[in-house]
Scaffold this motif. Structure first.
Motif, PDB file in Angstrom:
ATOM      1  N   GLU A  46       0.845  -1.193   0.000  1.00 34.57           N
ATOM      2  CA  GLU A  46       0.000   0.000   0.000  1.00 34.57           C
ATOM      3  C   GLU A  46       0.886   1.252   0.000  1.00 34.57           C
ATOM      4  O   GLU A  46       0.958   1.989   0.987  1.00 34.57           O
ATOM      5  CB  GLU A  46      -0.948   0.006   1.199  1.00 34.57           C
ATOM      6  N   ASP A  71       2.303   4.827  -2.260  1.00 38.76           N
ATOM      7  CA  ASP A  71       1.908   5.837  -3.238  1.00 38.76           C
ATOM      8  C   ASP A  71       2.960   6.010  -4.337  1.00 38.76           C
ATOM      9  O   ASP A  71       4.007   5.364  -4.328  1.00 38.76           O
ATOM     10  CB  ASP A  71       1.698   7.181  -2.539  1.00 38.76           C
ATOM     11  N   GLY A 111       3.505   1.078  -5.440  1.00 41.16           N
ATOM     12  CA  GLY A 111       2.698  -0.031  -4.965  1.00 41.16           C
ATOM     13  C   GLY A 111       2.902  -1.274  -5.797  1.00 41.16           C
ATOM     14  O   GLY A 111       3.789  -1.347  -6.646  1.00 41.16           O
ATOM     15  N   ASP A 156      -0.594   2.071  -7.431  1.00 37.13           N
ATOM     16  CA  ASP A 156      -0.707   2.942  -6.256  1.00 37.13           C
ATOM     17  C   ASP A 156      -1.616   2.356  -5.185  1.00 37.13           C
ATOM     18  O   ASP A 156      -2.723   1.904  -5.472  1.00 37.13           O
ATOM     19  CB  ASP A 156      -1.272   4.310  -6.664  1.00 37.13           C
ATOM     20  N   ARG A 157      -1.118   2.381  -3.968  1.00 42.14           N
ATOM     21  CA  ARG A 157      -1.887   2.023  -2.776  1.00 42.14           C
ATOM     22  C   ARG A 157      -2.678   0.735  -2.970  1.00 42.14           C
ATOM     23  O   ARG A 157      -3.910   0.709  -2.821  1.00 42.14           O
ATOM     24  CB  ARG A 157      -2.812   3.165  -2.358  1.00 42.14           C
ATOM     25  N   CYS A 174      -4.208  -1.954  -1.640  1.00 42.53           N
ATOM     26  CA  CYS A 174      -4.624  -2.174  -0.256  1.00 42.53           C
ATOM     27  C   CYS A 174      -5.002  -3.635  -0.034  1.00 42.53           C
ATOM     28  O   CYS A 174      -4.190  -4.423   0.415  1.00 42.53           O
ATOM     29  CB  CYS A 174      -5.769  -1.238   0.104  1.00 42.53           C
TER      30      CYS A 174
END
Length: 376
Positions: free
Chosen positions: A94, A96, A100, A124-125, A127
């Protein structure tokens, strides 16, 4: 530790099949549905029930031993996949600014680490996400206009973006192999609960994105007009869509999709067979900061905390909620990436920012012991 009492008024759920026939209740001792009281912290700072042990398998910015692969920062959602006599654990990063992605660790039959390698980069990110029945990992970007990337845990096929699954602040995904759909959560204060209906099961390149109609408790799936969200966010395109405060983890089992919302500290249960939505757990101890979750064939749900007491708690089919483990000395981090290996005797999870509350200090752990896989 915080005093643990369950708040009154928590919604209980009665679902189809054998699961969740009683109201959720707190049990912090060694009750009949508990794995037992937590012992003293071990050398890793982890408190576990008797008979369980933990090991550190990877640390951010440090080479996974014997593999040449440097483990990513901010480890988040994860899943396990069978591989010969062993298995693979996949973990998101996670981070930026295009840092990622996701990586994998491969184990042999006795748990020895054989290899580690990247399976996604430049995103990006990333999660959470979810595993598919055809053994791919859906890695989800938690950014505005974020995408879902279908990745190969085995490292042989390049990752592919799946724009038909919508462009929004994705969190987690769960495959419903009975109805041939993928459920999706959205990490927004007014996020929605979605499902993606592929044109062909096993091929996520095309299909229909739908949102669960509201208010909460409604059971109508409505097509999202513009999944690409070119002008209007997907969560604002459908009048009457249900909204959920900060969608997080997502897990499907036995005709039910469970998902968490961090804003109101709830675990939801969407019964796909009965087409009903209920609150399984909400707004009280012992769970604080509900996040990623996974389950066992016996019906236990393992729910990780983002903050709180830095615990992974178990919601048993009988209804009791008990801490399974606690990570000490890392109070500013969060726990995530909970996943069982195929045999069900090892649980993986990460502390995203470790003791220093730094993305470069993430830790990924394995817990071994007599997990309960039969119904209680």
């Amino acid at each position: 530790m915080k005093r643990r009492t369950l708040l009154a008024g928590v919604g209980a759920v009665a679902l189809g099949g054998s699961l969740w026939r009683r109201a959720v209740m707190s049990d912090t001792g060694g009750g009949s549905f508990s794995y037992g009281p937590l012992g003293e912290a071990d050398e890793l700072g982890i408190r576990l029930p008797e008979g369980f042990s933990a090991r550190l398998i990877a640390r951010s910015t440090v080479e996974v031993p014997g593999t040449g692969h440097v483990w990513h920062g901010a480890p988040d959602g994860g899943a396990c996949f069978a591989h010969g006599d062993g298995w693979i654990y996949v973990s998101n990063a996670e981070l930026d600014d295009g840092k990622g992605g996701a990586s994998a660790v491969r184990f042999d039959a006795d748990g020895t680490i054989l290899d580690a390698y990247p399976i996604l980069s430049g995103t990006d990110r990333n999660c959470a996400g979810g595993a598919t029945p055809w053994r791919t990992w859906l890695s989800c970007e938690e950014v505005e206009h974020g995408a879902v990337f279908e990745t190969d845990p085995y490292g042989g096929v390049a990752a592919v973006k799946r724009p038909a699954m919508g462009r929004f602040r994705h969190e987690a995904a769960a495959a419903d192999f009975d109805r041939f759909v993928i459920y999706l959560t959205e990490d927004e204060p007014d996020g929605c609960f979605y499902r993606f209906v592929p044109d062909s099961w096993g091929d996520l390149s095309s299909g229909v994105l739908q949102v669960l109609g509201g208010p909460n408790g409604a059971t109508v799936w409505i097509d999202v007009p513009d999944p690409a969200a070119a002008e209007t966010p997907t969560r604002h395109q459908v009048a009457g869509a249900g909204h959920y405060d900060g969608g997080e983890g997502c897990h499907y089992a036995g005709g039910v999709c469970y998902f968490t919302t961090k804003g109101d500290n709830r675990v939801w249960a969407f019964d796909a067979e009965a087409s009903t939505l209920s609150v399984l757990y909400g707004a009280g101890a012992p769970l604080f900061g509900v996040d990623n979750l996974t389950g066992t064939p016996g019906g236990d749900l393992f729910v990780a905390e983002d903050g709180g007491d830095m615990e992974i708690c178990v919601i048993a089919p009988g209804g009791t909620v008990t801490p399974f483990l606690q990570v000490t000395g890392q109070d500013l981090s969060e726990l995530c990436g909970v996943a069982f290996n195929p045999a069900g005797d090892r649980l993986y999870f990460s502390s995203q920012r470790g003791p220093s509350d730094d993305n470069d200090d993430g830790r990924t752990y394995e817990v071994t012991g007599p997990f309960r896989f039969d119904p209680v």
